[in-house]
Design a protein around this motif. Structure first.
Motif, short mmCIF file in Angstrom:
data_model
loop_
_atom_site.label_atom_id
_atom_site.label_comp_id
_atom_site.label_asym_id
_atom_site.label_seq_id
_atom_site.Cartn_x
_atom_site.Cartn_y
_atom_site.Cartn_z
N VAL A 196 -0.58 -94.42 -7.30
CA VAL A 196 -0.90 -93.26 -8.13
C VAL A 196 0.06 -92.11 -7.85
O VAL A 196 0.41 -91.34 -8.76
N VAL A 197 0.54 -91.98 -6.60
CA VAL A 197 1.53 -90.94 -6.29
C VAL A 197 2.84 -91.22 -7.02
O VAL A 197 3.47 -90.31 -7.60
N ASP A 198 3.27 -92.48 -7.01
CA ASP A 198 4.49 -92.84 -7.72
C ASP A 198 4.36 -92.56 -9.22
O ASP A 198 5.30 -92.07 -9.86
N GLU A 199 3.19 -92.88 -9.78
CA GLU A 199 2.96 -92.60 -11.19
C GLU A 199 3.00 -91.10 -11.47
O GLU A 199 3.54 -90.66 -12.50
N ALA A 200 2.42 -90.30 -10.57
CA ALA A 200 2.41 -88.85 -10.76
C ALA A 200 3.83 -88.28 -10.68
O ALA A 200 4.20 -87.39 -11.46
N ARG A 201 4.64 -88.79 -9.75
CA ARG A 201 6.03 -88.31 -9.65
C ARG A 201 6.81 -88.69 -10.91
O ARG A 201 7.64 -87.91 -11.40
N ALA A 202 6.55 -89.90 -11.43
CA ALA A 202 7.22 -90.30 -12.66
C ALA A 202 6.81 -89.41 -13.82
O ALA A 202 7.65 -89.05 -14.67
N ALA A 203 5.53 -89.03 -13.85
CA ALA A 203 5.06 -88.13 -14.91
C ALA A 203 5.74 -86.77 -14.80
O ALA A 203 6.12 -86.17 -15.82
N LEU A 204 5.92 -86.28 -13.57
CA LEU A 204 6.60 -85.00 -13.39
C LEU A 204 8.06 -85.10 -13.82
O LEU A 204 8.59 -84.19 -14.48
N ARG A 205 8.73 -86.20 -13.45
CA ARG A 205 10.14 -86.36 -13.83
C ARG A 205 10.30 -86.43 -15.34
O ARG A 205 11.31 -85.99 -15.90
N SER A 206 9.30 -87.01 -16.03
CA SER A 206 9.38 -87.08 -17.49
C SER A 206 9.32 -85.70 -18.12
O SER A 206 9.83 -85.49 -19.23
N LEU A 207 8.69 -84.76 -17.44
CA LEU A 207 8.62 -83.39 -17.95
C LEU A 207 9.82 -82.56 -17.51
O LEU A 207 10.36 -81.78 -18.27
N ASP A 208 10.23 -82.73 -16.22
CA ASP A 208 11.35 -81.96 -15.69
C ASP A 208 11.86 -82.66 -14.42
O ASP A 208 11.23 -82.58 -13.37
N PRO A 209 12.98 -83.35 -14.50
CA PRO A 209 13.46 -84.11 -13.33
C PRO A 209 13.96 -83.24 -12.18
O PRO A 209 14.22 -83.75 -11.09
N ALA A 210 14.11 -81.94 -12.40
CA ALA A 210 14.64 -81.07 -11.34
C ALA A 210 13.55 -80.51 -10.44
O ALA A 210 13.85 -79.73 -9.53
N LEU A 211 12.29 -80.90 -10.69
CA LEU A 211 11.19 -80.36 -9.90
C LEU A 211 10.73 -81.35 -8.84
O LEU A 211 10.94 -82.56 -8.98
N THR A 212 10.12 -80.84 -7.79
CA THR A 212 9.57 -81.69 -6.72
C THR A 212 8.06 -81.58 -6.72
O THR A 212 7.47 -80.62 -7.23
N LEU A 213 7.42 -82.58 -6.12
CA LEU A 213 5.96 -82.66 -6.12
C LEU A 213 5.46 -82.91 -4.71
O LEU A 213 5.92 -83.84 -4.03
N GLU A 214 4.52 -82.09 -4.26
CA GLU A 214 3.83 -82.32 -3.00
C GLU A 214 2.55 -83.09 -3.27
O GLU A 214 1.77 -82.70 -4.16
N ALA A 215 2.32 -84.16 -2.53
CA ALA A 215 1.13 -84.99 -2.73
C ALA A 215 0.49 -85.30 -1.38
O ALA A 215 1.18 -85.72 -0.45
N THR A 216 -0.81 -85.09 -1.29
CA THR A 216 -1.53 -85.40 -0.05
C THR A 216 -3.00 -85.60 -0.37
O THR A 216 -3.52 -84.98 -1.30
N THR A 217 -3.65 -86.46 0.37
CA THR A 217 -5.09 -86.65 0.19
C THR A 217 -5.84 -85.56 0.94
O THR A 217 -5.33 -84.98 1.90
N MET A 218 -7.07 -85.30 0.52
CA MET A 218 -7.87 -84.30 1.21
C MET A 218 -8.19 -84.74 2.64
O MET A 218 -8.39 -83.90 3.51
N ASN A 219 -8.22 -86.04 2.88
CA ASN A 219 -8.43 -86.50 4.25
C ASN A 219 -7.26 -86.08 5.14
O ASN A 219 -7.46 -85.66 6.29
N ASP A 220 -6.03 -86.16 4.61
CA ASP A 220 -4.87 -85.70 5.36
C ASP A 220 -4.89 -84.19 5.54
O ASP A 220 -4.45 -83.66 6.57
N VAL A 221 -5.40 -83.48 4.54
CA VAL A 221 -5.52 -82.02 4.66
C VAL A 221 -6.49 -81.67 5.78
O VAL A 221 -6.24 -80.75 6.57
N ILE A 222 -7.61 -82.40 5.86
CA ILE A 222 -8.58 -82.16 6.93
C ILE A 222 -7.95 -82.44 8.28
O ILE A 222 -8.12 -81.69 9.25
#
Length: 858
Positions: free
Chosen positions: A696-722
């Motif tokens: 799902v992270v890979d899919e989200a990054r691909a979705a972001l690149r389809s909108l703007d390839p020059a942007l970066t995406l931070e992804a983390t689960t709430m368990n990792d946040v805890i």
């Protein structure tokens, strides 16, 4: 001056040297005699000591080589004690003791702008841009003053975008910090002007990673947020301010800063007090002779003159001046000294263990030492020889400990306990090596002095007659004392670690108010999206993309995520209490956000698409809000006014739902009143899914690149946040537990060795007991009881000390008192159980003694 020489040398040549000195005193000028004598002593005395030391070291090495098992155990114990101590000291050195890479850091002050009207908001709030420049113009207490704002930027190289930590700073930032680049120049006031701001100073790490340490980097261009910037300077490797933890209540997640850019505020920005944009931090350098209190009083007076310029509800700002160094290290100082104290206890246990082993070994060598005494060896000579052997062991073990510390420091720095500034810069440097050498010498002296002194007191004729088979007087008592000390110190560490473990378990059982399985996403927009409309439009499109991803059940967005460190507050009024303004946490969320983050709906309904376009304003609140402001009434249908202007009927919103409390700041802190408003987009996204996280992270990054390839995406689960929010607690609990485990093992090894040695020394007595009919069970209980009696003494002393010392960890306890009865019952029971195991093997071996064979040997 004769005492500068070894005792043997004095006894052989002392009288002759005295006579020679007297003869020369009568016939030569005093200045020449003293000059010759002092010169001779300065060169010959060390030489004589060196010859004896070299001889003692050779003899000691042969003795220790003849006992490989004994030597290996002692070296292992010393290496563990010194290695652990040195590794923790390296952390203390990096964070607390090592000088900061700024000029005269004691003169640097943080300048905050708290507002007493904002209840529950920390005092460490950066001043608004307008207030900062007002302070800078009117203050006379500071020689320089600078501001900074942290920001994430996107660096594009070779068509690949990466996220980099940056800081927008005023032009005199580096001059204020008195930190100078290793290449090129720093920023100056000329760069800090609109239209001249496309220059950058980069960190040493960024220079090496992005420019391959190109020596001609000055003047090179790189793309930052789609705009070209020119490198004008490279900072030294130890400068990365602000590091993670340098700014209070900063949750940006920046490990260190890699790029410094000019802030370049316009004249309007510097004077507009209707714009509440604020600095993350303002820093001032005090002039010589100006006190912190005087500087703060001046800023408070200046700030009071600005208050009439603010709208009514935003008045009340004041000023707070705090030393920068104290602010940075203050929150972590106590925990690091506590860990150093804990590992110091482990070293004390190791020293006690080594002393016990050396005492046993000296007792076994009583016959040898008696013969040497009979042949004329002086008591001081024997003590020196035994101390040399002890120091040889401790220094060798210390060398192994330093090697171990190199590995331990690498492991500790990789654990990333969170928000301990410069933690990752810990190394085994020259200062740490000096401490290691001092600890090695001190360990050798402390562990070897007692056994050396006790070995020189026995009656020579008795030793020679009995062949050294009896224990020297008081040696058992000495070993008993060492074991009691080890058990007592182990109890202190076990009690402290037990309390922290209990707190950790209690914290893990807390319901955070959201699902740990939710995935959070945060796109990092660049300067192309420089208006609120363009940002909102992009976030809305990205949310629509997320909602259509395969495997995604719910996708929503919010203005602030739990445990992110960010927050938004609003003044509110409620019906029936219109004259009182309260400040609460305010969130803007999309309709599916609650389901995506996993917060339960307690009453009412969720937002829907109709609420986004309806003229009738609606809000949702959490349970804490309902309990605080509606006092047991049904919150559904109640009205809330968000005070952003007038309070007429159009500004009132109706409560349509109540959700569970969310622990937003930290798991330790209960949920505060929160209010939720509907929105079409937010900058922080949450999704629930039923496919693997990586997919799902890979899919989200691909979705972001389809909108703007020059942007970066931070992804983390709430368990990792805890986990990240609990990183420091996990770190200190794990370390203290590890120290306690090592302490218990060392104490039990000492107890086992003592009981084994006792059985060996009492072999004749036990044989006689068995020969006259004593049952073997009686022998078993005799040895076992002796070991448990020593353990009991250690437990009593240790529990008394633990009751007093566990208050040092009370600040880190959650749901547990410092005198927690469960901990103080389990710890002694656990130690008694393992002590039984340590004593049982020697006790059982005592019951296997053959009385006939023993009497024959005796």
């Amino acid at each position: 001056m004769l005492y500068c020489y070894p005792a043997e040398f004095r006894h052989e040549y002392g009288a002759e040297m005295e006579h020679l000195f007297q003869d020369r005193l009568r016939s030569e000028p005093r200045w020449r005699l003293w000059l010759d004598t002092l010169t001779d002593v300065a060169f010959s005395a060390p030489k004589e000591h060196w010859e004896i030391l070299r001889s003692d070291v050779r003899y000691g090495a042969r003795v220790l080589a003849a006992m490989p098992g004994f030597s290996a155990i002692v070296l292992l114990v010393i290496a563990l004690g010194i290695g652990a101590t040195v590794s923790i000291f390296s952390l203390v050195n990096a964070v607390l003791l090592r000088s900061l890479p700024y000029g005269h850091p004691g003169e640097l002050m943080y300048l905050w702008s708290p507002n007493p009207n904002f209840k529950g908001v920390p005092d460490e709030m950066g001043p608004t841009i307008a207030d900062f420049y007002g302070w800078q113009q009117q203050s006379h207490s500071f020689s320089a003053m600078a501001l900074l704002r942290q920001r994430a930027v996107n660096v594009v190289r070779d068509s690949v975008a990466s996220r980099v930590e940056a800081a927008s700073v005023s032009g005199n930032f580096f001059q204020t910090m008195e930190a100078w680049p290793q290449k090129g120049r720093s920023l100056d006031t000329g760069d800090d002007q609109p239209g001249h701001e496309h220059v950058a100073v980069v960190s040493d790490e960024f220079w090496r990673s992005q420019f391959a340490a190109d020596p001609a980097v000055i003047g090179k261009h790189f793309q930052l947020n789609r705009q070209d910037y020119t490198v004008v300077g490279v900072m030294p490797h130890d400068f990365g301010y602000p590091f993670e933890g340098d700014i209070p209540y900063d949750h940006s997640g920046f490990r260190q800063t890699d790029i410094w850019l000019p802030a370049a505020y316009s004249v309007k920005d510097k004077t507009d007090r209707t714009n509440f944009e604020s600095a993350d931090a303002a820093i001032g350098r005090l002039k010589n002779g100006v006190s912190v209190a005087a500087a703060q009083a001046e800023l408070i007076a200046i700030e009071a003159r600005f208050q009439p310029l603010y709208p009514e509800m935003w008045k009340g700002w004041t000023a707070l001046v705090k030393p920068l160094v104290q602010t940075i290290v203050g929150p972590v100082e106590k925990i690091l000294w506590l860990l150093l104290g804990a590992v110091g206890i482990v070293l004390l246990i190791a020293v006690s263990n080594v002393a016990g082993l050396l005492l046993a070994r000296a007792t076994a060598r009583a016959h040898e030492l008696g013969i040497r005494t009979a042949l004329g060896a002086k008591r001081s000579r024997i003590i020196r020889q035994l101390l040399t052997e002890s120091l040889l062991l401790s220094c060798t073990g210390g060398a192994f400990g330093v090697a171990l510390a190199y590995g331990l420091v690498h492991v500790l720095t990789s654990l990333n306990p969170g928000k301990i500034p410069r933690f990752e810069s810990a190394t085994v440097d020259g200062r740490v090596l000096l401490v290691a050498a001092a600890l090695s010498i001190a360990t050798g002296v402390a562990a070897g002095l007692g056994p050396a002194l006790s070995s020189c007191g026995p009656n020579i004729s008795d030793l020679l007659r009995r062949g050294g088979s009896r224990v020297a007087g008081g040696s058992h008592r000495g070993r008993f004392a060492f074991v009691v000390l080890e058990v007592a110190l182990s109890v202190v560490l076990l009690a402290g670690s037990g309390l922290l473990i209990r707190s950790y378990i209690q914290l893990e059982a807390v319901d955070p108010g959201f699902s740990r399985a939710s995935l959070t996403l945060k796109p990092n927009l660049d300067d192309r999206y420089n208006t609120s409309e363009s940002q909102a439009s992009f976030y809305k499109m990205f949310l629509e993309k997320l909602q259509t991803l395969p495997g995604v059940k719910y996708a929503g967005a919010s203005s602030v995520l739990p445990l992110s460190g960010g927050d938004s507050m609003s003044f509110i009024k409620t019906r029936g209490n219109e004259n009182s303004k309260e400040i609460v946490e305010d969130r803007s969320v999309t309709p599916e956000y609650r389901k995506a983050i996993g917060t339960p709906l307690l009453r009412g309904r969720d937002f829907d698409l109709h609420d986004l376009n309806s003229k009738a304003k609606v809000v949702m609140v959490n349970a804490k809000f309902a309990d605080t402001y509606f006092h047991g009434r049904n919150p559904l249908g109640e009205q809330v006014c968000i005070c952003v202007g007038s309070s007429d009927a159009a500004s009132w919103s109706t409560v349509i739902g109540v959700v569970g409390d969310v622990r937003h700041t930290a798991l330790e802190e209960a949920g505060k009143p929160q209010m939720f408003q509907p929105t079409t987009a937010g900058d922080s996204f949450a999704i629930r899914y039923d496919i693997p996280t990586k997919q799902v992270v890979d899919e989200a990054r691909a979705a972001l690149r389809s909108l703007d390839p020059a942007l970066t995406l931070e992804a983390t689960t709430m368990n990792d946040v805890i986990k990240a929010s609990n990183a420091r607690r996990t770190f200190q609990t794990s370390l203290l537990t590890g120290f306690a485990a090592v302490a218990v093992v060392l104490a039990l090894v000492g107890l086992y060795g003592l009981m084994s040695y006792t059985v060996k020394q009492r072999k004749a007595e036990i044989g006689i007991r068995l020969a006259i009919g004593s049952p073997r069970s009686r022998v078993l209980t005799l040895i076992l009881g002796q070991g448990l009696r020593l353990t009991g003494y250690g437990l009593l002393i240790g529990l008394a000390c633990a009751f007093a010392m566990t208050r040092l960890v009370s600040a880190w306890l959650f749901g547990v008192e410092s005198n927690d009865p469960v901990t103080f019952v389990v710890v002694p029971l656990f130690l008694l159980a393992v002590a039984c195991c340590a004593c049982l093997i020697p006790a059982w071996s005592a019951t296997r003694i053959d009385p006939v064979q023993t009497l024959r040997e005796e």
